[in-house]
Enzyme design. Structure first.
Site, PDB file in Angstrom:
ATOM      1  N   CYS A 146      -0.007   3.904   2.629  1.00 23.75           N
ATOM      2  CA  CYS A 146       0.400   3.425   3.961  1.00 23.75           C
ATOM      3  C   CYS A 146       1.863   3.782   4.213  1.00 23.75           C
ATOM      4  O   CYS A 146       2.230   4.219   5.308  1.00 23.75           O
ATOM      5  CB  CYS A 146       0.248   1.907   4.074  1.00 23.75           C
ATOM      6  SG  CYS A 146      -1.444   1.321   3.881  1.00 23.75           S
ATOM      7  N   CYS A 155       0.832  -1.211   0.000  1.00 27.16           N
ATOM      8  CA  CYS A 155       0.000   0.000   0.000  1.00 27.16           C
ATOM      9  C   CYS A 155       0.867   1.263   0.000  1.00 27.16           C
ATOM     10  O   CYS A 155       1.509   1.575   0.999  1.00 27.16           O
ATOM     11  CB  CYS A 155      -0.913  -0.050   1.229  1.00 27.16           C
ATOM     12  SG  CYS A 155      -1.768   1.481   1.590  1.00 27.16           S
TER      13      CYS A 155
END
Length: 106
Positions: A34, A31
């Site tokens: 993230c 991600c």
């Protein structure tokens, strides 16, 4: 203090039974957003002692995200006294994360 890595197995003790508020960052290796908020969370963790910043990898730990309805990542959930107090989905700049924590802890 660095961010704390937690797992499904440690979630109860590290988050729900914590005597301090805990911000849990639900994230995954793949991600991009993230990874963008990771350094901000590390900095906040080093600057504050009123809240514990914890990270849980959703690929390795599927129970907690399912239990708390995590649909997209990054998702940050602030827990206090074993209860989810506030949720924020998506990458935010450090200052917005810090302000969100402040507002949630009022």
């Amino acid at each position: 203090m660095a961010t704390k890595k937690i797992t499904d197995a440690s979630f109860e003790a590290d988050v729900l039974k914590s005597d301090k508020p805990v911000l849990v960052d639900f994230w995954a290796e793949w991600c991009g957003p993230c990874k963008m908020i990771g350094p901000s969370l590390e900095e906040i963790s080093g600057e504050r002692d009123d809240v514990i910043i914890a990270k849980i990898n959703i690929d390795e730990n599927p129970e907690a995200p399912t239990r708390f309805g995590v649909r997209g990542i990054p998702t940050m959930i602030l827990f206090r006294n074993g209860e989810a107090q506030a949720t924020k989905v998506g990458a935010l700049p450090k200052q917005q994360i810090a302000s969100w924590i402040d507002d949630a802890l009022l």
